[in-house]
Design a protein around this motif. Structure first.
Motif, PDB file in Angstrom:
ATOM      1  N   LEU A 160       0.869  -1.158   0.000  1.00 16.30           N
ATOM      2  CA  LEU A 160       0.000   0.000   0.000  1.00 16.30           C
ATOM      3  C   LEU A 160       0.912   1.216   0.000  1.00 16.30           C
ATOM      4  N   TRP A 161       0.834   2.031  -1.043  1.00 17.48           N
ATOM      5  CA  TRP A 161       1.664   3.232  -1.153  1.00 17.48           C
ATOM      6  C   TRP A 161       0.920   4.405  -0.531  1.00 17.48           C
ATOM      7  N   VAL A 162       1.592   5.120   0.358  1.00 22.55           N
ATOM      8  CA  VAL A 162       1.015   6.282   1.023  1.00 22.55           C
ATOM      9  C   VAL A 162       2.051   7.400   0.981  1.00 22.55           C
ATOM     10  N   THR A 163       1.588   8.607   0.708  1.00 21.46           N
ATOM     11  CA  THR A 163       2.522   9.732   0.719  1.00 21.46           C
ATOM     12  C   THR A 163       2.340  10.548   1.988  1.00 21.46           C
ATOM     13  N   TYR A 164       3.394  11.197   2.379  1.00 23.31           N
ATOM     14  CA  TYR A 164       3.372  12.109   3.518  1.00 23.31           C
ATOM     15  C   TYR A 164       2.296  13.175   3.317  1.00 23.31           C
ATOM     16  N   GLU A 165       2.193  13.649   2.084  1.00 17.54           N
ATOM     17  CA  GLU A 165       1.225  14.689   1.765  1.00 17.54           C
ATOM     18  C   GLU A 165      -0.203  14.190   1.995  1.00 17.54           C
ATOM     19  N   GLU A 166      -0.481  12.924   1.648  1.00 18.12           N
ATOM     20  CA  GLU A 166      -1.809  12.339   1.915  1.00 18.12           C
ATOM     21  C   GLU A 166      -2.075  12.271   3.416  1.00 18.12           C
ATOM     22  N   LEU A 167      -1.067  11.920   4.178  1.00 22.82           N
ATOM     23  CA  LEU A 167      -1.227  11.849   5.637  1.00 22.82           C
ATOM     24  C   LEU A 167      -1.559  13.219   6.225  1.00 22.82           C
ATOM     25  N   CYS A 168      -0.902  14.239   5.702  1.00 17.13           N
ATOM     26  CA  CYS A 168      -1.146  15.600   6.203  1.00 17.13           C
ATOM     27  C   CYS A 168      -2.555  16.081   5.896  1.00 17.13           C
ATOM     28  N   ARG A 169      -3.092  15.642   4.749  1.00 14.15           N
ATOM     29  CA  ARG A 169      -4.463  16.025   4.384  1.00 14.15           C
ATOM     30  C   ARG A 169      -5.437  15.269   5.254  1.00 14.15           C
TER      31      ARG A 169
END
Length: 169
Positions: A160-169
């Motif tokens: 599962l790919w997750v970006t830091y930017e997605e986490l911040c949103r």
């Protein structure tokens, strides 16, 4: 041995440094009830490869692991043998450069895993510091990304790919 040793489940957060991985692993530990496991031989200025004796020891319980680990053939084989689920956590590299510089001043120069910096780093100009991070730290980040991308694209890994930017949103 298709599935080695214990019956515990593994969640591996394979992450670039400075991607909120400590936060993510803490949330997963709380939500799942799994324990936190260290599956590398040591932290610090070391490559955080999966270390088979630690994986065997941890296989008796379900756990969450956060490591700056690339998708090398040995790591992928261990993950396969122990049915590890993986989350690949990445971040915009321009942001990473700034965050790494901040980290070095806040946490110290002797613990960063992707490059070797000393106290002499503090004596450089800001521009030289950024150049240093880009030259000596960023190659690991590119290698990390490409290793996981290639492993997932070729079917050698699922993640599962997750970006830091997605986490911040």
């Amino acid at each position: 041995l298709n599935r080695m040793v214990g019956s515990g489940q593994f969640v591996l957060i394979a992450c670039m440094p400075r991607t909120a991985s400590t936060f993510v692993s803490s949330v997963l530990v709380e939500v799942t009830g799994f324990s936190r496991a260290m599956l590398t031989h040591a932290y610090g200025r070391y490559e955080q490869e999966l270390y088979l004796p630690k994986v065997v020891d941890a296989s008796l319980r379900s756990s969450v692991t956060q490591q700056h680990v690339r998708a090398t053939p040995v790591n992928l084989e261990i993950m396969k043998r122990f049915s590890m689920r993986s989350v690949v956590l990445v971040r915009n590299l321009f942001d990473v450069v700034v965050s790494v510089r901040d980290y070095l001043f806040l946490e110290g120069f002797d613990r960063f895993p992707t490059m070797y910096a000393t106290k002499a780093f503090a004596e450089m100009t800001v521009e030289e510091q950024f150049d240093f991070i880009i030259t000596f730290g960023m190659p690991w980040y590119f290698d990390f990304y490409v290793s996981w991308y290639d492993a997932c694209e070729s079917g050698r890994a699922e993640a599962l790919w997750v970006t830091y930017e997605e986490l911040c949103r």
